[in-house]
Design an enzyme around this catalytic site. Structure first.
Site, PDB file in Angstrom:
ATOM      1  N   ASP A 122      -6.370   2.147  -3.568  1.00 21.80           N
ATOM      2  CA  ASP A 122      -7.664   1.987  -2.898  1.00 21.80           C
ATOM      3  C   ASP A 122      -7.989   3.134  -1.949  1.00 21.80           C
ATOM      4  O   ASP A 122      -9.044   3.133  -1.317  1.00 21.80           O
ATOM      5  CB  ASP A 122      -7.756   0.644  -2.166  1.00 21.80           C
ATOM      6  CG  ASP A 122      -6.664   0.431  -1.130  1.00 21.80           C
ATOM      7  OD1 ASP A 122      -5.899   1.378  -0.860  1.00 21.80           O
ATOM      8  OD2 ASP A 122      -6.571  -0.694  -0.585  1.00 21.80           O
ATOM      9  N   SER A 162       0.822  -1.212   0.000  1.00 23.04           N
ATOM     10  CA  SER A 162       0.000   0.000   0.000  1.00 23.04           C
ATOM     11  C   SER A 162       0.856   1.263   0.000  1.00 23.04           C
ATOM     12  O   SER A 162       1.580   1.518  -0.943  1.00 23.04           O
ATOM     13  CB  SER A 162      -0.959  -0.038   1.189  1.00 23.04           C
ATOM     14  OG  SER A 162      -1.849   1.039   1.177  1.00 23.04           O
TER      15      SER A 162
END
Length: 449
Positions: free
Chosen positions: A246, A102
């Site tokens: 995301d 991430s």
């Protein structure tokens, strides 16, 4: 093993996570699915652009094949996490793996794991997989890697998203965008080519070294260039994305960061017009303006633990139409209860177009209270301190969804322990600035006592 976190698997490559451990993780996933009696005949795998991702991919695939030689593996190669979620559903796969860390620095990598329907594994499920990994010996089997063609075309994914908004109502905004060399760059460039907006995109080329700055919109140090671009060229607003695509952060026309929960308030108004009386999930750190906004718009607010896997599970359980997290994750029932930053970006274009005023003015009604921001305290005995503070504030309304939340008429706070470190994290909100400062100092003193 410390790499098995509350929401995913994550560690430094190769010191904490390498090909050998990845192979064990692949084997453990098959064994865990069998324990749960979940089907595991077809799995979709994607990866971000980190330099270690291809090596971890090779390792985890070998592990999957060692335990289940007949498994169908659909390789998406480099992609965003939301695209992986969509591909799991589109392929009717039994699960999926995203190789990513991430927003973490380039030396980190990891795995996000899903079962059928792109339902994320988290909490005790990740810990159970970690326990299986610890019991496994290294396998020396040398298997040929076999992949099956994907039934997913990314253009179908774009069409799917664009059909859910009304492009004709989007105004010709001037938008500055920073992809941070993360996975959303190519997707953003394709999407904006189909929209009536003008844009300038920074760092759209995926590069797992993150040569310009980390792809983390929650860290204001990563937003410096985007803010300067907005100021210099007079953009209407800015958007920044994280490494696997995301999470989204929004900057208004004045270069001010818009809090993630205020974006959820906007989305709540939008969704409750379309779906009156529906449930919306928010997390414990969110401003009181969130449940107030949901109530005013005749919706039902549901409180959740922080963390994307916990919010998704709560949404599925409650059949909630929408969910959001302070960190910039926004979740949608219509996408299968998953988060999608690109979809959020499209919705915000539509919402900002309807409002017909600067972003700062659209957000202003939600800026009703004063927040401390998240303050971290390094402590030795988290539970002892939590018990002491609960006793001190026992006359307030106490909620124990995630750590300790205490609510009074003019202020409230949440104090929650870190899942991985000796930290307590404080978030406090009050009706006035003076009260916020007073109560923050008061609780800081109690923690340090």
């Amino acid at each position: 093993m410390s790499i098995f976190k509350a929401y995913d698997i994550r560690g430094i490559y190769p010191d904490e996570l390498d090909e050998t451990i990845a192979q064990k993780i692949g084997r453990a996933i098959i064994l865990f699915f069998r324990q749960k009696k979940w089907p595991i005949e077809k799995i979709v795998i994607g990866q971000d652009a980190r330099l270690s991702s291809p090596k971890l991919f090779q390792g985890v695939v070998r592990g999957l094949l060692i335990e289940e030689p007949k498994i169908k593996i659909i390789n998406l190669d480099q992609c965003s996490t939301p695209f992986l979620y969509w591909a799991i559903q589109n392929n009717r796969a039994d699960g999926g793996l995203m190789i990513t860390a991430s927003h973490n620095p380039s030396q980190f990598n990891g795995f996000k794991i899903c079962r059928q329907g792109a339902a994320s594994l988290g909490g005790t499920e990740i810990q159970e997989i970690g326990e299986i990994v610890e019991r496994l010996n290294e396998s020396k089997e040398n298997l040929s890697l076999i992949f099956f063609p994907s039934e997913v075309n990314i253009k179908d994914y774009f069409s799917f998203l664009l059909k859910k908004i009304d492009i004709s109502k989007i105004k010709p905004f001037r938008v500055a965008i920073d992809c941070g060399n993360g996975m959303l760059g190519p997707e953003i460039e394709e999407i904006i080519s189909q929209l009536p907006i003008q844009s300038k995109v920074l760092y759209a080329q995926p590069d797992g070294r993150f040569p310009h700055h980390l792809a983390n919109p929650l860290d204001e140090n990563t937003l410096v260039e985007l803010k300067e671009l907005i100021a210099q060229e007079g953009f209407d607003f800015g958007a920044a994305f994280d490494g696997d695509g995301d999470r989204i952060g929004i900057i208004d026309e004045n270069g001010e960061v818009v809090r993630g929960d205020f974006i959820l308030a906007l989305l709540s108004e939008y969704y409750l017009k379309k779906f009156p009386g529906e449930k919306i999930v928010y997390e414990v750190r969110s401003s009181r303006i969130i449940p107030e906004t949901i109530k005013i718009n005749k919706g039902i607010s549901i409180l959740s633990r922080a963390g994307h896997s916990f919010i998704k599970k709560k949404m599925r359980k409650e059949e909630a139409v929408l969910g959001g997290e302070l960190s910039g994750h926004y979740f949608y029932r219509e996408l299968g209860f998953v988060d999608n930053a690109l979809f959020t970006f499209l919705h915000l274009l539509e919402i900002f177009s309807q409002q017909n005023k600067p972003v700062s003015q659209i957000i202003r009604p939600f800026q009703k209270y004063f927040q401390s921001g998240e303050i971290n305290f390094r402590v030795e005995n988290k539970e002892k301190i939590l018990r002491r503070i609960e006793k001190k504030y026992s006359d307030g309304e106490i909620i124990k969804v995630d750590g300790l939340t205490v609510i009074y008429s003019r202020w409230w706070f949440n104090l929650r322990p870190s899942n991985t470190e000796n930290l307590l994290r404080l978030n406090l909100e009050a009706d006035t600035l003076d009260l916020m400062k007073e109560k923050t100092k008061e609780i800081e003193g109690l923690i340090s006592k």
